[in-house]
Design a protein around this motif. Structure first.
Motif, PDB file in Angstrom:
ATOM      1  N   ASN A 189       0.593  -1.138   0.053  1.00 53.75           N
ATOM      2  CA  ASN A 189      -0.044   0.031  -0.062  1.00 53.75           C
ATOM      3  C   ASN A 189       0.891   1.260  -0.045  1.00 53.75           C
ATOM      4  O   ASN A 189       0.225   2.467   0.118  1.00 53.75           O
ATOM      5  CB  ASN A 189      -0.936  -0.068   1.186  1.00 53.75           C
ATOM      6  CG  ASN A 189      -2.099  -0.955   1.389  1.00 53.75           C
ATOM      7  OD1 ASN A 189      -2.430  -1.578   0.026  1.00 53.75           O
ATOM      8  ND2 ASN A 189      -2.290  -1.619   2.311  1.00 53.75           N
ATOM      9  N   GLU A 190       2.140   1.085  -0.282  1.00 52.20           N
ATOM     10  CA  GLU A 190       2.995   2.399  -0.088  1.00 52.20           C
ATOM     11  C   GLU A 190       2.730   3.677  -0.814  1.00 52.20           C
ATOM     12  O   GLU A 190       2.684   4.635  -0.413  1.00 52.20           O
ATOM     13  CB  GLU A 190       4.412   1.891  -0.288  1.00 52.20           C
ATOM     14  CG  GLU A 190       5.314   3.160  -0.047  1.00 52.20           C
ATOM     15  CD  GLU A 190       6.997   2.709  -0.096  1.00 52.20           C
ATOM     16  OE1 GLU A 190       7.846   3.497  -0.094  1.00 52.20           O
ATOM     17  OE2 GLU A 190       7.076   1.262  -0.376  1.00 52.20           O
ATOM     18  N   LYS A 205      -7.917   5.034   0.498  1.00 55.24           N
ATOM     19  CA  LYS A 205      -9.150   4.310   0.603  1.00 55.24           C
ATOM     20  C   LYS A 205      -9.476   4.562   2.133  1.00 55.24           C
ATOM     21  O   LYS A 205     -10.940   4.589   2.450  1.00 55.24           O
ATOM     22  CB  LYS A 205      -8.946   2.887   0.392  1.00 55.24           C
ATOM     23  CG  LYS A 205     -10.087   1.770   0.486  1.00 55.24           C
ATOM     24  CD  LYS A 205      -9.833   0.497  -0.117  1.00 55.24           C
ATOM     25  CE  LYS A 205     -11.144  -0.235   0.219  1.00 55.24           C
ATOM     26  NZ  LYS A 205     -10.734  -1.882  -0.235  1.00 55.24           N
ATOM     27  N   THR A 206      -8.518   4.422   3.157  1.00 55.91           N
ATOM     28  CA  THR A 206      -9.233   4.697   4.486  1.00 55.91           C
ATOM     29  C   THR A 206      -8.278   5.865   5.021  1.00 55.91           C
ATOM     30  O   THR A 206      -7.474   5.839   5.912  1.00 55.91           O
ATOM     31  CB  THR A 206      -8.624   3.223   5.203  1.00 55.91           C
ATOM     32  OG1 THR A 206      -7.144   3.066   5.192  1.00 55.91           O
ATOM     33  CG2 THR A 206      -9.344   2.056   4.725  1.00 55.91           C
ATOM     34  N   PRO A 207      -8.817   7.078   4.819  1.00 55.13           N
ATOM     35  CA  PRO A 207      -8.226   8.284   4.999  1.00 55.13           C
ATOM     36  C   PRO A 207      -8.121   8.491   6.650  1.00 55.13           C
ATOM     37  O   PRO A 207      -7.462   9.108   7.371  1.00 55.13           O
ATOM     38  CB  PRO A 207      -9.100   9.408   4.541  1.00 55.13           C
ATOM     39  CG  PRO A 207     -10.402   8.813   4.143  1.00 55.13           C
ATOM     40  CD  PRO A 207     -10.061   7.440   4.151  1.00 55.13           C
ATOM     41  N   ASN A 208      -9.182   7.848   7.504  1.00 52.35           N
ATOM     42  CA  ASN A 208      -9.194   8.071   8.877  1.00 52.35           C
ATOM     43  C   ASN A 208      -8.458   6.806   9.748  1.00 52.35           C
ATOM     44  O   ASN A 208      -8.320   6.728  10.673  1.00 52.35           O
ATOM     45  CB  ASN A 208     -10.628   8.040   9.402  1.00 52.35           C
ATOM     46  CG  ASN A 208     -11.377   9.410   8.951  1.00 52.35           C
ATOM     47  OD1 ASN A 208     -10.761  10.236   8.867  1.00 52.35           O
ATOM     48  ND2 ASN A 208     -12.689   9.014   8.646  1.00 52.35           N
ATOM     49  N   GLY A 209      -7.755   5.894   8.827  1.00 56.07           N
ATOM     50  CA  GLY A 209      -7.006   4.833   9.290  1.00 56.07           C
ATOM     51  C   GLY A 209      -7.924   3.647   9.153  1.00 56.07           C
ATOM     52  O   GLY A 209      -9.174   3.680   8.913  1.00 56.07           O
ATOM     53  N   LYS A 210      -7.345   2.376   9.587  1.00 59.56           N
ATOM     54  CA  LYS A 210      -8.048   1.385   9.648  1.00 59.56           C
ATOM     55  C   LYS A 210      -8.416   0.673  10.787  1.00 59.56           C
ATOM     56  O   LYS A 210      -9.439  -0.076  11.345  1.00 59.56           O
ATOM     57  CB  LYS A 210      -7.827   0.203   8.564  1.00 59.56           C
ATOM     58  CG  LYS A 210      -8.649  -0.848   8.220  1.00 59.56           C
ATOM     59  CD  LYS A 210      -7.820  -1.995   7.153  1.00 59.56           C
ATOM     60  CE  LYS A 210      -8.833  -2.888   6.817  1.00 59.56           C
ATOM     61  NZ  LYS A 210      -8.363  -4.059   5.971  1.00 59.56           N
TER      62      LYS A 210
END
Length: 345
Positions: A224-225, A273-278
């Motif tokens: 995902n880098e 895809k996950t701007p707030n983290g996962k």
């Protein structure tokens, strides 16, 4: 024929060591308001983890690997052992009587236990890294304990779980690997206990765990880098230029534990895809951050100390950067340098 049994006898004469029960009883005096409930609660978690350890070790023989055919609130596919672990921990915590409510990764809402007079609530990820179950890779359990803020005798509410990371009274994880180990803090350092299957007991094996200030390991999903923030990409490039070692298991407990012992940094940045983290704040990030700080490490969400993040909902997500002090500082320096470079353009 004469047989020398000296080595065998010497082994038998070795002390068993300090059990988790004995350790908890000794530490109980550190809590001015403690009357044994927290000690019993930790025993309940330990008991459930022993059962999960047994289930994991015979998973291939019992047809409890693979998908359960359902999903959790996060939309993730539940594995059969996810469901088993959730049931085991909920049952142990309910029957133990010391917990008034629980939140779990596998359930949408607060689970009230019926123990309204209990003083504690628990946030738990019953089986972290469950996607690794089918390939026999290390997985774990993560838990966080709070002293409730609502009146004893009433039903627990969200306020009991949204107190903030600094309000944790205990946190820990269990790593089911080549050996099963429970790592625990009650706010006065970190200790590790290895499960002795022959005795059915956790034995103190890692007293006063301290994370090395510097490390040689960086742990992240390199796939995902290109979706990571620019400063994270810059930091990873520096790690590779310095020939640091990349290690990523894909199980937070396993990756964190290795870096805790050897020194390193674990990165789970926000992505496009996950701007707030996962990762989940309450039952993954907060307990790990609490353990890290108690062991001399650092945990941040990329903008602030992670334990300073204000929780707003039960299944809130967050980025996570956690590990050795020098490596977290180097990550921050990469961001500062990048921002300064943009400002000068």
């Amino acid at each position: 024929m004469f047989t020398d049994n000296t080595s065998e006898m010497s082994h038998l004469a070795l002390p068993v060591g300090t059990t988790l029960d004995r350790y908890i009883m000794r530490r109980q005096t550190a809590f001015p308001y403690a009357t044994g409930e927290l000690s019993q609660l930790l025993r309940d978690i330990a008991l459930a983890s022993k059962i999960i350890n047994r289930e994991i070790n015979r998973a291939g023989l019992m047809d409890i690997t693979g998908s359960a055919g359902s999903g959790n609130i996060q939309g993730e596919t539940q594995q059969k052992l996810d469901v088993v672990a959730n049931i085991r921990f909920l049952r142990a915590l309910k029957n133990g009587g010391e917990v008034c409510a629980i939140i779990s990764e596998e359930d949408d809402d607060i689970i009230c236990t019926g123990n309204r007079n209990a003083k504690y609530v628990v946030a738990i990820d019953p089986l972290d890294g469950s996607s690794n179950i089918d390939v026999n890779v290390s997985i774990g359990t993560i838990f966080s304990i709070y002293r409730r803020v609502t009146p004893v005798g009433t039903e627990a509410t969200m306020d009991d779980f949204l107190q903030g990371g600094d309000k944790q009274v205990a946190a820990g994880y269990v790593l089911y690997g080549s050996s099963t180990i429970m790592v625990l803090t009650t706010g006065d350092g970190v200790s590790g206990f290895t499960y002795d299957t022959s005795l059915g007991e956790y034995i103190l094996s890692h007293p006063d765990l301290r994370q090395p200030a510097a490390g040689q390991i960086f742990s992240c999903n390199d796939g995902n880098e290109l979706d990571y923030p620019a400063y994270v990409q810059t930091y990873l490039k520096i790690c590779k230029q310095q020939r640091l070692t990349g290690r990523y298991i894909g199980s937070l407990v396993a990756d964190f534990h290795r870096n805790l012992i050897k020194g390193g940094i674990y990165l789970y940045p926000p992505t496009v895809k996950t701007p707030n983290g996962k990762l989940r704040l309450l039952y993954e990030c907060f307990p790990m951050a609490y353990i890290a700080e108690q062991a001399g490490g650092v945990a941040t969400n990329g903008r602030k100390r992670l334990l300073d993040v204000e929780p707003t909902n039960l299944h809130q997500r967050s980025p996570l950067f956690i590990g050795s002090t020098d490596m977290i500082q180097a990550l921050g320096s990469a961001e500062t340098t990048l921002i300064a470079g943009f400002a000068s353009v």
